[in-house]
Design a protein around this motif. Sequence first.
Motif, PDB file in Angstrom:
ATOM      1  N   LEU A  86       0.973  -1.181   0.109  1.00  7.20           N
ATOM      2  CA  LEU A  86       0.180  -0.070   0.079  1.00  7.20           C
ATOM      3  C   LEU A  86       0.977   1.449  -0.063  1.00  7.20           C
ATOM      4  O   LEU A  86       0.776   2.181  -0.695  1.00  7.20           O
ATOM      5  CB  LEU A  86      -1.056   0.082   1.137  1.00  7.20           C
ATOM      6  CG  LEU A  86      -2.268  -0.718   1.082  1.00  7.20           C
ATOM      7  CD1 LEU A  86      -2.777  -0.947   2.632  1.00  7.20           C
ATOM      8  CD2 LEU A  86      -3.181  -0.236   0.052  1.00  7.20           C
ATOM      9  N   ALA A  87       1.839   1.302   0.878  1.00  5.77           N
ATOM     10  CA  ALA A  87       2.622   2.348   0.840  1.00  5.77           C
ATOM     11  C   ALA A  87       3.627   2.844  -0.311  1.00  5.77           C
ATOM     12  O   ALA A  87       3.717   3.781  -0.582  1.00  5.77           O
ATOM     13  CB  ALA A  87       3.566   2.337   2.271  1.00  5.77           C
ATOM     14  N   LYS A  88       4.136   1.523  -0.704  1.00  9.39           N
ATOM     15  CA  LYS A  88       4.878   1.881  -2.062  1.00  9.39           C
ATOM     16  C   LYS A  88       4.236   2.274  -3.294  1.00  9.39           C
ATOM     17  O   LYS A  88       4.506   3.326  -3.902  1.00  9.39           O
ATOM     18  CB  LYS A  88       5.362   0.384  -2.407  1.00  9.39           C
ATOM     19  CG  LYS A  88       6.321   0.133  -3.658  1.00  9.39           C
ATOM     20  CD  LYS A  88       6.642  -1.098  -4.016  1.00  9.39           C
ATOM     21  CE  LYS A  88       7.633  -1.852  -2.904  1.00  9.39           C
ATOM     22  NZ  LYS A  88       8.177  -3.243  -3.464  1.00  9.39           N
ATOM     23  N   ASN A  89       2.908   1.565  -3.468  1.00  7.62           N
ATOM     24  CA  ASN A  89       2.194   2.275  -4.410  1.00  7.62           C
ATOM     25  C   ASN A  89       1.721   3.481  -4.408  1.00  7.62           C
ATOM     26  O   ASN A  89       1.738   4.498  -5.327  1.00  7.62           O
ATOM     27  CB  ASN A  89       1.008   1.259  -4.674  1.00  7.62           C
ATOM     28  CG  ASN A  89       1.376   0.015  -5.435  1.00  7.62           C
ATOM     29  OD1 ASN A  89       1.329  -0.040  -6.644  1.00  7.62           O
ATOM     30  ND2 ASN A  89       1.897  -0.906  -4.816  1.00  7.62           N
ATOM     31  N   ALA A  90       1.323   3.984  -3.073  1.00  3.73           N
ATOM     32  CA  ALA A  90       0.839   5.326  -2.808  1.00  3.73           C
ATOM     33  C   ALA A  90       2.000   6.425  -3.170  1.00  3.73           C
ATOM     34  O   ALA A  90       1.733   7.319  -3.561  1.00  3.73           O
ATOM     35  CB  ALA A  90       0.131   5.654  -1.325  1.00  3.73           C
ATOM     36  N   PHE A  91       3.199   5.878  -2.605  1.00  2.00           N
ATOM     37  CA  PHE A  91       4.408   6.588  -2.930  1.00  2.00           C
ATOM     38  C   PHE A  91       4.612   6.971  -4.488  1.00  2.00           C
ATOM     39  O   PHE A  91       4.976   7.903  -5.044  1.00  2.00           O
ATOM     40  CB  PHE A  91       5.673   6.020  -2.274  1.00  2.00           C
ATOM     41  CG  PHE A  91       6.873   6.815  -2.615  1.00  2.00           C
ATOM     42  CD1 PHE A  91       7.509   7.489  -1.723  1.00  2.00           C
ATOM     43  CD2 PHE A  91       7.603   6.402  -4.008  1.00  2.00           C
ATOM     44  CE1 PHE A  91       8.777   8.123  -1.907  1.00  2.00           C
ATOM     45  CE2 PHE A  91       8.771   7.097  -4.021  1.00  2.00           C
ATOM     46  CZ  PHE A  91       9.403   7.997  -3.094  1.00  2.00           C
ATOM     47  N   TRP A  92       4.539   5.645  -5.221  1.00  2.00           N
ATOM     48  CA  TRP A  92       4.764   5.869  -6.890  1.00  2.00           C
ATOM     49  C   TRP A  92       3.621   6.888  -7.316  1.00  2.00           C
ATOM     50  O   TRP A  92       4.176   7.674  -8.199  1.00  2.00           O
ATOM     51  CB  TRP A  92       4.621   4.329  -7.324  1.00  2.00           C
ATOM     52  CG  TRP A  92       5.864   3.625  -7.069  1.00  2.00           C
ATOM     53  CD1 TRP A  92       7.157   4.089  -6.773  1.00  2.00           C
ATOM     54  CD2 TRP A  92       5.811   2.131  -7.085  1.00  2.00           C
ATOM     55  NE1 TRP A  92       7.924   2.971  -6.505  1.00  2.00           N
ATOM     56  CE2 TRP A  92       7.193   1.821  -6.682  1.00  2.00           C
ATOM     57  CE3 TRP A  92       4.780   1.190  -7.382  1.00  2.00           C
ATOM     58  CZ2 TRP A  92       7.461   0.472  -6.787  1.00  2.00           C
ATOM     59  CZ3 TRP A  92       5.088  -0.010  -7.373  1.00  2.00           C
ATOM     60  CH2 TRP A  92       6.644  -0.441  -6.781  1.00  2.00           C
ATOM     61  N   TRP A  93       2.384   6.893  -7.041  1.00  2.00           N
ATOM     62  CA  TRP A  93       1.394   7.696  -7.471  1.00  2.00           C
ATOM     63  C   TRP A  93       1.784   9.190  -7.326  1.00  2.00           C
ATOM     64  O   TRP A  93       1.601  10.056  -8.326  1.00  2.00           O
ATOM     65  CB  TRP A  93       0.107   7.317  -7.035  1.00  2.00           C
ATOM     66  CG  TRP A  93      -0.531   6.132  -7.583  1.00  2.00           C
ATOM     67  CD1 TRP A  93      -0.652   4.821  -7.376  1.00  2.00           C
ATOM     68  CD2 TRP A  93      -1.114   6.104  -8.979  1.00  2.00           C
ATOM     69  NE1 TRP A  93      -1.043   3.948  -8.476  1.00  2.00           N
ATOM     70  CE2 TRP A  93      -1.420   4.830  -9.196  1.00  2.00           C
ATOM     71  CE3 TRP A  93      -1.753   7.185  -9.837  1.00  2.00           C
ATOM     72  CZ2 TRP A  93      -2.296   4.611 -10.568  1.00  2.00           C
ATOM     73  CZ3 TRP A  93      -2.256   6.876 -10.921  1.00  2.00           C
ATOM     74  CH2 TRP A  93      -2.407   5.463 -11.420  1.00  2.00           C
ATOM     75  N   LEU A  94       2.088   9.566  -5.736  1.00  2.00           N
ATOM     76  CA  LEU A  94       2.449  10.829  -5.628  1.00  2.00           C
ATOM     77  C   LEU A  94       3.590  11.319  -6.106  1.00  2.00           C
ATOM     78  O   LEU A  94       3.884  12.406  -6.330  1.00  2.00           O
ATOM     79  CB  LEU A  94       2.129  10.944  -3.892  1.00  2.00           C
ATOM     80  CG  LEU A  94       0.909  10.632  -3.379  1.00  2.00           C
ATOM     81  CD1 LEU A  94       1.075  10.647  -1.866  1.00  2.00           C
ATOM     82  CD2 LEU A  94      -0.002  11.603  -3.923  1.00  2.00           C
ATOM     83  N   ALA A  95       4.653  10.619  -5.866  1.00  2.00           N
ATOM     84  CA  ALA A  95       5.970  10.975  -6.404  1.00  2.00           C
ATOM     85  C   ALA A  95       6.308  11.330  -7.821  1.00  2.00           C
ATOM     86  O   ALA A  95       6.681  12.107  -8.254  1.00  2.00           O
ATOM     87  CB  ALA A  95       7.184   9.930  -5.980  1.00  2.00           C
ATOM     88  N   THR A  96       5.643  10.453  -8.714  1.00  2.00           N
ATOM     89  CA  THR A  96       5.802  10.596  -9.967  1.00  2.00           C
ATOM     90  C   THR A  96       4.497  11.195 -10.756  1.00  2.00           C
ATOM     91  O   THR A  96       4.860  12.022 -11.866  1.00  2.00           O
ATOM     92  CB  THR A  96       5.822   9.320 -10.946  1.00  2.00           C
ATOM     93  OG1 THR A  96       4.655   8.313 -10.634  1.00  2.00           O
ATOM     94  CG2 THR A  96       6.825   8.519 -10.361  1.00  2.00           C
TER      95      THR A  96
END
Length: 443
Positions: A354-364
Amino acid sequence: MNAHRDIQRAEGPATDDPRPKSAVSSAVGLTGLIGLAAAIAVGRYFGANGPLSGMAAVVACALPMVAWTIFVDKTWKNESTGLDWSRKARAHDETREISIAKLAGLWATWAIIAAFYCIGRWYWDGQYLFAMRMLATAAPILFLLSIPYIFWIDRRLKEPKDGTYMFGAWLMGDRGEIDREQLIEHFRSWAVKGFFTAFMISIVPGNWFEVLRWSNADIVASPVALASFCIGLLFLIDVAFATVGYILTLKPLDAHIRGANPFTQGWVAALICYPPFILMNPNGPLDYHQNVGDWALWLEGNVPALTAMGAVLVILTGIYAWATVAFGIRFSNLTHRGIITHGPYSWSRHPAYLAKNAFWWLATMPFIATSGSIVDMIRNTAILGLVSGVYYWRAKTEEKHLMADPAYQEYWDWMERNAPVPRFFAWVKRKVGIRTLVSAVVE
């Protein structure tokens, strides 16, 4: 009882519904974190940013966890280790032939893994070269240490004839008592260990250097710099703990592999996220970075927004790293090594994903393209959606594997009743169901 639980779901978590015990105490991860923090502080002070220093930091992370596991938690006494301390160890004469067969199976397995490394061209290029050198150096040491270890542990094991023994006995021509399921499990477990150990060792130096390269002045130069350093630090924590986990699969530590995922789809879902099979690499089928900027680019000049977004990304990375730290010395993909229920695993069954995917969406921010092309925006957003789908697939295949253990079933049920993330999704499903029902009635 079911009605009582339904009321609890509606009103909040049950106060008389204790969380199932975790296979690892939270103190194990904490001690490893302290050891790693000390190594980082020493490394930064002396400027020791080389690859061997990175591996020394992994050792500094491992040793306190091993000590706590042995002397405080005393997991070697656990029933799940398969060790019998209630009686005197067997005589060497009773287990000698078993141990010899087991050593033959173990060494032959290592030879197969070494052959795989030799055949795989990717292991002799780039970051993998360091891993190959480390494993080549460790091989003769492990070979020698395996002899007293196997002879010792077989005298204590309740059932010493495991999959390693089965393979060795088969090689030595004893086909009479070969358990096919144990043999298959042996190869599955070592496939996981061989594949992922090399990968984890290969990425230690890069993550170590990323933390050591920053000067103190550079770290606090801007919100972006501070967030980047913190994210790099948290990734190093994740990598160090994961590397320790793949190496220390030992029964006396109760950190052995109980079982590797038997489902093909589970292996496919996991392996496409790692080299050489990774689909998310540049120009790969799931590359969502075409003409994509990042959060620092799109928020440039807006200090409050950069600060807020940086903080969110650091928190998400912190949850991701915490999910690995919670395993202590037991982290591993595609395996069951005990059910973890504490830390972020009391909120979600898959906090790292969950954290990893949320990070990717917000970071990129894939829905914004540097080219200004609507096609790029749609394509990148859709592809990242597929990547998130891959991790949902991984989560489901892992649950399918772990559900065979009653301890995981108990944990799964408890999470459905109490954990914020499962309860939230259950609430969403209920709302959607109610709206669908209302629409059907109205129509």
